[in-house]
Scaffold this motif. Sequence first.
Motif, mmCIF file in Angstrom:
data_model
loop_
_atom_site.group_PDB
_atom_site.id
_atom_site.type_symbol
_atom_site.label_atom_id
_atom_site.label_comp_id
_atom_site.label_asym_id
_atom_site.label_seq_id
_atom_site.Cartn_x
_atom_site.Cartn_y
_atom_site.Cartn_z
ATOM 1 N N ILE A 1 0.831 -1.206 0.000
ATOM 2 C CA ILE A 1 0.000 0.000 0.000
ATOM 3 C C ILE A 1 0.864 1.255 0.000
ATOM 4 N N VAL A 2 1.851 1.324 0.903
ATOM 5 C CA VAL A 2 2.674 2.540 0.970
ATOM 6 C C VAL A 2 3.555 2.713 -0.258
ATOM 7 N N SER A 3 3.851 1.631 -0.942
ATOM 8 C CA SER A 3 4.694 1.708 -2.127
ATOM 9 C C SER A 3 3.906 1.954 -3.407
ATOM 10 N N GLU A 4 2.775 1.267 -3.555
ATOM 11 C CA GLU A 4 2.050 1.275 -4.824
ATOM 12 C C GLU A 4 0.803 2.142 -4.847
ATOM 13 N N ASP A 5 0.165 2.373 -3.683
ATOM 14 C CA ASP A 5 -1.148 3.027 -3.713
ATOM 15 C C ASP A 5 -1.504 3.554 -2.331
ATOM 16 N N ARG A 6 -0.867 4.660 -1.922
ATOM 17 C CA ARG A 6 -1.042 5.175 -0.561
ATOM 18 C C ARG A 6 -2.471 5.591 -0.237
ATOM 19 N N SER A 7 -3.265 5.884 -1.232
ATOM 20 C CA SER A 7 -4.654 6.280 -0.961
ATOM 21 C C SER A 7 -5.623 5.107 -1.170
#
Length: 193
Positions: free
Chosen positions: A36-42
């Motif tokens: 999540i933090v690498s690819e798609d934080r939202s």
Amino acid sequence: MCQREHEARLNGKQFKINHSWVIFSNLPENLKKSVIVSEDRSFFSHSGFNFKAMRLAHTLNQQQGRIEYGASTITQQIAKNVFLWSGKSWPRKILEAYFTVLIEFFWDKNRILEVYLNIAEFGNGIFGSNAAAKYYFGLPINKLNDEQISLIIAVLPSPIRNSPRNPSKTIIQKAKTIRWRVRTYKSVNGLKD
């Protein structure tokens, strides 16, 4: 997987699919947070599309004069990887949007993460985080430490050019950034800290 195998055969190359599925509850929390933090934080705050990131990518690509930046969410990547083909044509992008809406409507965020972490390509023919863990580190995904998990995630979105086993300085730095972001990660909803 089928497309990659077909492309290899057309080029006269050997291609072996390496894949093993792990259910959501058996995937490490650190792996879920790392992607999540690498690819798609939202991830937990959008409905399949990150319009702010799309506007930024459009502006940056206009400045560069070529398409260099993308803004695909995890859901959009699933739509492409499960239902469509690679490429940058408008018809494919329209279909990707259609499938993205359907995925967000029918699946919850945990299912979306489960599918993504089980179908993403982490190397030539290596599909899913568990197959990547076994291939690169000789262990199942739930036995990896935080550094190993961050290295696996750091090779995305270019897993054919990058390797968690022999990481470049760029991948090592990206993995460090992922670990730092995971430590400071506070989910809006979904994963618990």
